[in-house]
Design a protein around this motif. Structure first.
Motif, short mmCIF file in Angstrom:
data_model
loop_
_atom_site.label_atom_id
_atom_site.label_comp_id
_atom_site.label_asym_id
_atom_site.label_seq_id
_atom_site.Cartn_x
_atom_site.Cartn_y
_atom_site.Cartn_z
N ALA A 158 -4.57 0.42 -4.00
CA ALA A 158 -3.74 -0.61 -3.39
C ALA A 158 -4.36 -1.94 -3.76
O ALA A 158 -5.57 -2.15 -3.57
CB ALA A 158 -3.70 -0.43 -1.87
N PRO A 173 -5.25 3.50 -1.09
CA PRO A 173 -3.94 3.35 -0.45
C PRO A 173 -3.93 3.70 1.03
O PRO A 173 -3.22 3.07 1.82
CB PRO A 173 -3.04 4.28 -1.27
N ILE A 176 -4.65 0.67 3.48
CA ILE A 176 -3.85 -0.56 3.45
C ILE A 176 -3.66 -1.10 4.86
O ILE A 176 -3.41 -0.35 5.82
CB ILE A 176 -2.47 -0.29 2.82
N ASP A 304 1.35 -1.10 -3.87
CA ASP A 304 0.96 0.27 -3.54
C ASP A 304 1.80 1.21 -4.39
O ASP A 304 2.88 1.65 -3.98
CB ASP A 304 1.17 0.53 -2.05
#
Length: 412
Positions: A158, A173, A176, A304
């Motif tokens: 991300a 990810p 996030i 993402d």
């Protein structure tokens, strides 16, 4: 020294290149991961003429300056001399094609490289190396640019891009932290590039759903590729060079669109680029165009890829007007220190032509200030600052210095 057709203003207009590499990469998955001891990595970047430039090392050499570009599906080294200095093993020759009027070009695909970005680990990342500098990125940026880094950087991470603080924050990810007051937009990854669908309102008020690449390597606000003839435009447009691809200049038109919707955000009165050729006919993924940095820089972004989402939150640049160059000059920087500003092209009928400026003239001072003490961005800002503004330009040609008064002219 940058020469030939790779000019300054055209990159500002559609900056920059929509690169489509036609080769088959059969290597293992190529990606970056975080060092196992880190939860996130924060790295600074240089933001130069709508380019996001990061530093990295290759095979323990460098650092080198690479443009972070979501429009690129494969790492690209644009500086041919790195073949020798990096002592890389090239697996095989390949052919690269791209937008622009010209021939295809030869390049070499490398074996996996050791690409060092602080806090990250590269896995099986290979690159294409051009056999000659086709893009002239260093002259455009006013600093040495060695290549482009794209899909490999984004596909397993991300990536948050903060244009105000000029920092990139990378995390896994699952870690996030979405913006509390931003928006989340669905994003698909096709042929290694990110796409979103959004509503675009044209100059005549018609609204259409458009599929756009989210392109960090394109400096324009928006490019629309489904309009083929000038007669299809409803508003004021001007002909011009829109950018440069691997095959040379991209011709077309510049105009405006009324609005682009991004969730709760609506940007208005944008500069739009319309390539003359219908490139979408030959693309593997149909699209209506792409969204570039002149729009994206008005937000803080989180890409993402694995989650199929683009997060946006407006920043202080959100309400800045969209403006185009008013001088009609295309120029680039050259010399060992990139302090010599050379005019590469003058748009017919523009303020620059009226002022008597010509190709190959060297701009030496603007409003009595030597360009040696100005960045290319500062010069760009002056040349699109205000309609009917007068600017005194000193230039060198035919072994003598001369001056002229340039009256800026808004053309769109």
């Amino acid at each position: 020294m940058l020469s030939g057709p790779f000019s300054g203003k055209c990159r500002r207009a559609i900056l920059f290149f929509c690169l489509f590499f036609c080769w088959c990469v059969t290597a293992k998955a190529q990606y970056f991961s975080l060092d196992s001891n880190r939860k996130r990595v924060i790295m600074p970047f240089l933001f130069i003429r709508n380019l996001v430039v990061i530093k990295l090392k290759i095979n323990n050499h460098g650092p080198y300056n690479f443009i972070l570009d979501t429009g690129v599906g494969q790492m690209l080294i644009t500086e041919p001399s790195l073949i020798d200095s990096l002592e890389v093993y090239t697996q095989r020759p390949i052919t690269i094609t791209g937008f622009g009027a010209g021939e295809n070009y030869d390049a070499y695909l490398t074996a996996p490289l050791k690409v060092d970005i602080k806090g990250l680990v590269s896995h099986n990342v290979s690159a294409a190396i051009l056999n000659k500098d086709l893009l002239g990125l260093s002259g455009y940026a006013g600093m040495h640019i060695h290549g482009l880094l794209g899909y490999e950087f984004f596909n397993q991470l991300a990536v948050k891009v903060d244009f105000e603080d000029t920092v990139i924050t990378v995390c896994r990810p699952k870690n996030i932290s979405p913006f509390k007051k931003g928006v989340k937009i669905p994003m698909s990854i096709e042929q290694n590039r990110p796409y979103i669908e959004t509503n675009v309102t044209c100059d005549d008020g018609t609204e259409s759903r458009s599929k756009l690449i989210v392109d960090l390597g394109a400096g324009h606000a928006i490019s629309l590729e489904h309009i083929e003839e000038k007669g299809d435009f409803s508003g004021k447009v001007i002909a011009g060079n829109l950018g440069v691809g691997l095959k040379g200049l991209i011709s077309g038109y510049l105009g405006r669109v009324k609005a682009v919707d991004l969730g709760k955000y609506k940007l208005t009165n944008l500069i739009a680029s319309y390539p003359e050729d219908n490139f979408t006919k030959s693309l593997l993924v149909f699209r209506d165009g792409n969204m570039g940095v002149d729009l994206l820089k008005r937000f803080t972004l989180i890409f993402d890829y694995s989650g199929g989402a683009l997060y946006l939150k407006s920043n202080t640049k959100y309400h800045d007007p969209f403006e185009h160059d008013m001088s009609g000059l295309e120029y680039y920087a050259t010399g060992n220190d990139y302090r010599h500003i050379i005019i590469d092209r003058v748009e017919p009928g523009s303020a620059g032509e009226i002022a008597g400026l010509e190709k190959n003239y060297e701009i030496t001072a603007i409003n009595f200030k030597s360009v040696e003490y100005m960045t290319l961005e500062q010069i760009d800002a002056l040349f699109k600052s205000r309609d009917n503004r007068t600017i005194l330009v000193e230039f060198y040609h035919d072994k003598k210095y001369d001056r002229t008064v340039l009256m800026l002219k808004r053309r769109i």
